[in-house]
Design an enzyme around this catalytic site. Sequence first.
Site, mmCIF file in Angstrom:
data_model
loop_
_atom_site.group_PDB
_atom_site.id
_atom_site.type_symbol
_atom_site.label_atom_id
_atom_site.label_comp_id
_atom_site.label_asym_id
_atom_site.label_seq_id
_atom_site.Cartn_x
_atom_site.Cartn_y
_atom_site.Cartn_z
ATOM 1 N N LYS A 287 -4.725 -10.455 1.715
ATOM 2 C CA LYS A 287 -5.073 -9.839 0.438
ATOM 3 C C LYS A 287 -6.333 -10.477 -0.126
ATOM 4 C CE LYS A 287 -0.372 -8.743 -1.181
ATOM 5 N NZ LYS A 287 -0.534 -7.288 -1.299
ATOM 6 N N ARG A 361 8.894 -3.701 3.672
ATOM 7 C CA ARG A 361 9.716 -2.695 4.355
ATOM 8 C C ARG A 361 10.333 -3.253 5.646
ATOM 9 N NH1 ARG A 361 4.663 1.269 4.379
ATOM 10 N NH2 ARG A 361 4.308 -0.012 2.523
HETATM 11 N N1 BES Z 1 4.070 -6.816 -2.438
HETATM 12 C C1 BES Z 1 3.128 -5.801 -2.193
HETATM 13 C C2 BES Z 1 3.170 -4.688 -3.222
HETATM 14 C C3 BES Z 1 2.789 -5.064 -4.634
HETATM 15 C C4 BES Z 1 1.489 -4.929 -5.063
HETATM 16 C C5 BES Z 1 3.756 -5.470 -5.526
HETATM 17 C C6 BES Z 1 1.159 -5.249 -6.362
HETATM 18 C C7 BES Z 1 3.425 -5.778 -6.826
HETATM 19 C C8 BES Z 1 2.126 -5.673 -7.238
HETATM 20 C C9 BES Z 1 3.389 -5.195 -0.824
HETATM 21 O O1 BES Z 1 3.910 -6.053 0.134
HETATM 22 C C10 BES Z 1 2.074 -4.719 -0.310
HETATM 23 O O2 BES Z 1 1.239 -5.545 -0.051
HETATM 24 N N2 BES Z 1 1.908 -3.419 -0.172
HETATM 25 C C11 BES Z 1 0.714 -2.857 0.290
HETATM 26 C C12 BES Z 1 1.060 -1.837 1.313
HETATM 27 C C13 BES Z 1 -0.139 -1.335 2.111
HETATM 28 C C14 BES Z 1 -0.642 -2.413 3.023
HETATM 29 C C15 BES Z 1 0.296 -0.131 2.899
HETATM 30 C C16 BES Z 1 0.012 -2.216 -0.892
HETATM 31 O O3 BES Z 1 0.695 -1.683 -1.768
HETATM 32 O O4 BES Z 1 -1.214 -2.293 -0.964
HETATM 33 MN MN MN Z 2 2.403 -7.114 1.173
#
Ligand code: BES
Ligand code: MN
Length: 509
Positions: A287, A361
């Site tokens: 990230k 997931r």
């Molecule tokens: N934990 C994150 C989602 C999230 C983002 C929760 C902001 C709370 C605040 C999750 O694991 C994630 O990183 N999701 C990605 C998925 C993508 C890679 C398909 C996302 O939402 O960007």
């Molecule tokens: Mn994630």
Amino acid sequence: MSEKLTIKITKLPLKKTPNLVVFVHEDEELTGEAADLFSKAGLNWKALSDAGDFCGKSGQVLDILTPKNLPIDRLLVLGIGKPQGDTLDEESADTPSSSTYWAEQGGRHLSVLKKFNLQQVALILDAPDMEPDSVAQICAGITLANYNFDKFISKKTDDENPEIKHWNISIYVKDKPAVEKAVAFRSATVDGTLLARDLVNEPPNSLGPVEFAKVASSLSSLGVDVEILNPSRMKKLGMEALLAVGQGSRRPAQMAIMSWAGGKKRDKPLAIVGKGVVFDTGGVSIKPAGGMQDMKGDMGGAAAVVGLMKTLALRKAKVNVVGVIGLAENMADGNAYRPGDIVTAMSGTTIEVINTDAEGRLVLADALWYTQQKFNPVLMINLATLTGAIMGALGQDYAGLFSNNDQLAKRLSAAGIASGEKLWRMPMGPAYEKLIKSRFADIKNIGGRYGGAITAAQFLQHFVNEVPWAHLDIAGTGFGTPSTDINKSWASGFGVALLDRFINENYEK
Ligand code: BES
Ligand code: MN
Ligand code: ZN
């Protein structure tokens, strides 16, 4: 930790008190005991409220220094707006937060006390519309509003008021036993919510998977049966998806299984499953730096499950519930899983990892499958801070609801309105399912550019059979939400009040 707060329920009549607080609805008169005191002292409510320009609008405060012949020195009249209508339309998700009306009044009451620095007050709640449960909700609102996560702040005093504060509120009511019973019920929910907030607020260095599992284990003192699975147990069970997420971390993944058996022995349990990623760097698909600290809250789903189990145990809920949480840390490391890896989940489904940041997931895939195989539950609900996309769709006021069962979805939505933790149902279907077909495995862990919250739900559905199931995406509501009358903290504890309400309304009556 929060500022010290003591709430005491006392039977009317009022004893001598320095500060008295009463609530008055918009365009209504002062009523009950407070009105009697007033007229005995020869005071005229109409004249006083006119002089103070007070009409009871929400948030208005009338501050009266009272004459010597009253058993109080100071009277604060708080405007609480129009009475809430008693027709709560559960079908319409448009209903304002009227169901949390009394809790919000409680929270506001506490902020007025803090603003005026009144540490000893009596609050008379004897109006005709003041049911025992309304009083209990006011107490709940006060406690929720007082919550503040300051255990890592070394200087806790502020310059203006350097003394340690202790807020003492005596609530005067007509029927003390009935109110106390209602308060005990509601405080179970509050305690569970505050545990969830504590877990989400806790920094990731002090709350890894093992520490989290220990908190789950501590519920055994309340009569919850707890089992912890370590990585070697999980490996034997075939949980490659969950283990892949945790393999880049020094801190071993865990699974905690909490069972509350308050119902009949032969009744199958309800199952609640939570995503517990104690920290989400994104892994190799790392990230960006900005805001990454928020990913300490990526275990908000698991926190809600633990909080809920505590609530159910505290109020000795007459129902069987099993809570399962998958705990792992998603790190970038020499041993981390990679984009391109194919893992076989416990169900036998093969998953091509396209993005290691779509890890929640994978954790849930094994947690859901395990729960379903082991407990054969009547229904399964999972909570997860799963996607940024759900925030794009719904913002931070509603959590996303995905379900394979209309009745379950309706019941959850209704509980959302009633608890103030609102849900909005999102679509699922074959058009979205197509987007997670993989060239090299059964499915892949992300879809295309669009509908990210929905493709995540489609993915989860692969690990659920015929059982009624709902997925709650709480990425927008679990933390970082705007401050409200009943939550001033970063973590909201979202899900505890909602599921407590859902269970109590539908499975204990
Ligand atoms: N934990 C994150 C989602 C999230 C983002 C929760 C902001 C709370 C605040 C999750 O694991 C994630 O990183 N999701 C990605 C998925 C993508 C890679 C398909 C996302 O939402 O960007
Ligand atoms: Mn994630
Ligand atoms: Zn995540």
